[in-house]
Design a protein around this motif. Structure first.
Motif, PDB file in Angstrom:
ATOM      1  N   GLY A  71      63.723  33.595  61.462  1.00 19.29           N
ATOM      2  CA  GLY A  71      64.927  33.134  60.776  1.00 19.29           C
ATOM      3  C   GLY A  71      66.189  33.769  61.329  1.00 19.29           C
ATOM      4  O   GLY A  71      67.243  33.121  61.399  1.00 19.29           O
ATOM      5  N   LEU A  72      66.105  35.025  61.743  1.00 20.49           N
ATOM      6  CA  LEU A  72      67.265  35.733  62.287  1.00 20.49           C
ATOM      7  C   LEU A  72      67.553  35.391  63.750  1.00 20.49           C
ATOM      8  O   LEU A  72      68.623  35.715  64.258  1.00 20.49           O
ATOM      9  CB  LEU A  72      67.053  37.244  62.157  1.00 20.49           C
ATOM     10  CG  LEU A  72      66.967  37.794  60.730  1.00 20.49           C
ATOM     11  CD1 LEU A  72      66.576  39.271  60.758  1.00 20.49           C
ATOM     12  CD2 LEU A  72      68.283  37.580  59.999  1.00 20.49           C
ATOM     13  N   SER A  73      66.599  34.738  64.414  1.00 18.83           N
ATOM     14  CA  SER A  73      66.761  34.462  65.846  1.00 18.83           C
ATOM     15  C   SER A  73      67.754  33.345  66.127  1.00 18.83           C
ATOM     16  O   SER A  73      68.161  33.168  67.273  1.00 18.83           O
ATOM     17  CB  SER A  73      65.412  34.122  66.485  1.00 18.83           C
ATOM     18  OG  SER A  73      65.017  32.805  66.124  1.00 18.83           O
ATOM     19  N   ASP A  74      68.136  32.604  65.091  1.00 19.33           N
ATOM     20  CA  ASP A  74      69.087  31.497  65.247  1.00 19.33           C
ATOM     21  C   ASP A  74      68.638  30.531  66.342  1.00 19.33           C
ATOM     22  O   ASP A  74      69.344  30.271  67.304  1.00 19.33           O
ATOM     23  CB  ASP A  74      70.491  32.042  65.532  1.00 19.33           C
ATOM     24  CG  ASP A  74      71.581  31.002  65.319  1.00 19.33           C
ATOM     25  OD1 ASP A  74      71.365  30.043  64.548  1.00 19.33           O
ATOM     26  OD2 ASP A  74      72.659  31.138  65.948  1.00 19.33           O
ATOM     27  N   GLY A  75      67.404  30.042  66.160  1.00 14.75           N
ATOM     28  CA  GLY A  75      66.866  29.093  67.143  1.00 14.75           C
ATOM     29  C   GLY A  75      66.584  29.733  68.494  1.00 14.75           C
ATOM     30  O   GLY A  75      66.745  29.097  69.534  1.00 14.75           O
TER      31      GLY A  75
ATOM     32  N   THR B  51      68.270  32.031  69.980  1.00  7.48           N
ATOM     33  CA  THR B  51      69.487  32.284  70.757  1.00  7.48           C
ATOM     34  C   THR B  51      69.942  33.738  70.663  1.00  7.48           C
ATOM     35  O   THR B  51      70.802  34.148  71.440  1.00  7.48           O
ATOM     36  CB  THR B  51      70.643  31.377  70.294  1.00  7.48           C
ATOM     37  OG1 THR B  51      70.917  31.640  68.904  1.00  7.48           O
ATOM     38  CG2 THR B  51      70.299  29.902  70.487  1.00  7.48           C
ATOM     39  N   ARG B  52      69.369  34.497  69.745  1.00  7.33           N
ATOM     40  CA  ARG B  52      69.700  35.914  69.608  1.00  7.33           C
ATOM     41  C   ARG B  52      68.553  36.731  70.191  1.00  7.33           C
ATOM     42  O   ARG B  52      67.429  36.655  69.701  1.00  7.33           O
ATOM     43  CB  ARG B  52      69.948  36.252  68.144  1.00  7.33           C
ATOM     44  CG  ARG B  52      71.160  35.467  67.595  1.00  7.33           C
ATOM     45  CD  ARG B  52      71.484  35.777  66.155  1.00  7.33           C
ATOM     46  NE  ARG B  52      71.757  37.201  66.001  1.00  7.33           N
ATOM     47  CZ  ARG B  52      71.465  37.879  64.904  1.00  7.33           C
ATOM     48  NH1 ARG B  52      70.889  37.290  63.877  1.00  7.33           N
ATOM     49  NH2 ARG B  52      71.740  39.155  64.820  1.00  7.33           N
ATOM     50  N   PRO B  53      68.820  37.501  71.252  1.00  4.19           N
ATOM     51  CA  PRO B  53      67.739  38.170  71.990  1.00  4.19           C
ATOM     52  C   PRO B  53      66.877  39.145  71.179  1.00  4.19           C
ATOM     53  O   PRO B  53      65.651  39.092  71.270  1.00  4.19           O
ATOM     54  CB  PRO B  53      68.464  38.912  73.113  1.00  4.19           C
ATOM     55  CG  PRO B  53      69.773  38.223  73.253  1.00  4.19           C
ATOM     56  CD  PRO B  53      70.121  37.690  71.894  1.00  4.19           C
ATOM     57  N   LEU B  54      67.480  40.033  70.404  1.00  2.00           N
ATOM     58  CA  LEU B  54      66.680  41.044  69.709  1.00  2.00           C
ATOM     59  C   LEU B  54      65.743  40.417  68.669  1.00  2.00           C
ATOM     60  O   LEU B  54      64.540  40.694  68.691  1.00  2.00           O
ATOM     61  CB  LEU B  54      67.560  42.128  69.087  1.00  2.00           C
ATOM     62  CG  LEU B  54      66.784  43.268  68.411  1.00  2.00           C
ATOM     63  CD1 LEU B  54      65.824  43.940  69.403  1.00  2.00           C
ATOM     64  CD2 LEU B  54      67.736  44.276  67.809  1.00  2.00           C
ATOM     65  N   PRO B  55      66.238  39.565  67.760  1.00  2.00           N
ATOM     66  CA  PRO B  55      65.291  38.940  66.825  1.00  2.00           C
ATOM     67  C   PRO B  55      64.240  38.079  67.530  1.00  2.00           C
ATOM     68  O   PRO B  55      63.092  38.009  67.081  1.00  2.00           O
ATOM     69  CB  PRO B  55      66.180  38.089  65.916  1.00  2.00           C
ATOM     70  CG  PRO B  55      67.541  38.673  66.040  1.00  2.00           C
ATOM     71  CD  PRO B  55      67.618  39.239  67.428  1.00  2.00           C
ATOM     72  N   THR B  56      64.612  37.463  68.634  1.00  2.00           N
ATOM     73  CA  THR B  56      63.658  36.655  69.392  1.00  2.00           C
ATOM     74  C   THR B  56      62.556  37.542  69.968  1.00  2.00           C
ATOM     75  O   THR B  56      61.365  37.199  69.909  1.00  2.00           O
ATOM     76  CB  THR B  56      64.367  35.874  70.512  1.00  2.00           C
ATOM     77  OG1 THR B  56      65.318  34.978  69.910  1.00  2.00           O
ATOM     78  CG2 THR B  56      63.387  35.093  71.362  1.00  2.00           C
ATOM     79  N   LEU B  57      62.928  38.696  70.487  1.00  2.00           N
ATOM     80  CA  LEU B  57      61.946  39.644  71.030  1.00  2.00           C
ATOM     81  C   LEU B  57      61.044  40.178  69.915  1.00  2.00           C
ATOM     82  O   LEU B  57      59.824  40.253  70.084  1.00  2.00           O
ATOM     83  CB  LEU B  57      62.660  40.797  71.740  1.00  2.00           C
ATOM     84  CG  LEU B  57      61.762  41.895  72.312  1.00  2.00           C
ATOM     85  CD1 LEU B  57      60.851  41.323  73.400  1.00  2.00           C
ATOM     86  CD2 LEU B  57      62.609  43.028  72.858  1.00  2.00           C
ATOM     87  N   VAL B  58      61.636  40.534  68.779  1.00  3.19           N
ATOM     88  CA  VAL B  58      60.845  41.016  67.639  1.00  3.19           C
ATOM     89  C   VAL B  58      59.880  39.921  67.191  1.00  3.19           C
ATOM     90  O   VAL B  58      58.704  40.184  66.914  1.00  3.19           O
ATOM     91  CB  VAL B  58      61.757  41.474  66.479  1.00  3.19           C
ATOM     92  CG1 VAL B  58      60.955  41.735  65.215  1.00  3.19           C
ATOM     93  CG2 VAL B  58      62.550  42.720  66.888  1.00  3.19           C
ATOM     94  N   PHE B  59      60.354  38.686  67.127  1.00  8.75           N
ATOM     95  CA  PHE B  59      59.487  37.561  66.762  1.00  8.75           C
ATOM     96  C   PHE B  59      58.300  37.459  67.720  1.00  8.75           C
ATOM     97  O   PHE B  59      57.151  37.395  67.290  1.00  8.75           O
ATOM     98  CB  PHE B  59      60.269  36.243  66.767  1.00  8.75           C
ATOM     99  CG  PHE B  59      59.372  35.045  66.795  1.00  8.75           C
ATOM    100  CD1 PHE B  59      58.737  34.605  65.638  1.00  8.75           C
ATOM    101  CD2 PHE B  59      59.116  34.380  67.984  1.00  8.75           C
ATOM    102  CE1 PHE B  59      57.870  33.518  65.668  1.00  8.75           C
ATOM    103  CE2 PHE B  59      58.261  33.299  68.026  1.00  8.75           C
ATOM    104  CZ  PHE B  59      57.628  32.857  66.865  1.00  8.75           C
ATOM    105  N   ALA B  60      58.576  37.430  69.013  1.00  8.44           N
ATOM    106  CA  ALA B  60      57.509  37.233  70.006  1.00  8.44           C
ATOM    107  C   ALA B  60      56.478  38.362  69.953  1.00  8.44           C
ATOM    108  O   ALA B  60      55.264  38.105  69.980  1.00  8.44           O
ATOM    109  CB  ALA B  60      58.114  37.129  71.406  1.00  8.44           C
TER     110      ALA B  60
END
Length: 122
Positions: A30-34, A36-45
């Motif tokens: 939800g925090l990754s904004d699709g 587009t935000r690197p840190l939340p995207t990395l945490v997600f992955a």
């Protein structure tokens, strides 16, 4: 003779940790904004990968249907609980009651007696 009880206990602990990681990856998603935000995207992955790996390890000792229901239920309850605590989602008595129901059902699955299906599939 195998020592089944400790192995099953470890599987349940791994499953619980994986459910916590599910809540983390769902929140990060939800925090990754699709994405587009690197840190939340990395945490997600990272946490999504670890969560699914943990689920895979847990199903070596816990039946898949039970493990999946607990994984999803606890993960969902923690995700919505965190959203309510942080103010992202409103809390209400009925919502809390239903979330408690999800957690209660997951705990009930753990409390059921062991079945032959819980034996290791090697």
């Amino acid at each position: 003779m195998t020592n089944k009880a400790p192995a099953t206990t470890v599987a349940w602990l791994i499953l619980l940790a994986s459910a916590v990681l599910e809540a983390v990856w769902a929140t990060a998603l939800g925090l990754s904004d699709g994405f587009t935000r690197p840190l939340p995207t990395l945490v997600f992955a990272l946490t999504a990968t670890l969560s699914v790996v943990g689920l895979g390890l847990a199903v070596k000792r816990i039946p898949l249907g039970t493990a999946y229901a607990v994984w999803v239920g606890i993960g969902a309850a923690l995700t919505v609980g965190w959203a309510m605590v942080t103010g992202v989602e409103p809390a209400s008595p009925l919502k809390l009651l239903f979330i408690a129901g999800i957690v209660g059902c997951a705990a009930g699955l753990k409390l059921l007696p062991a079945s032959p299906a819980e034996s290791p599939r090697i």
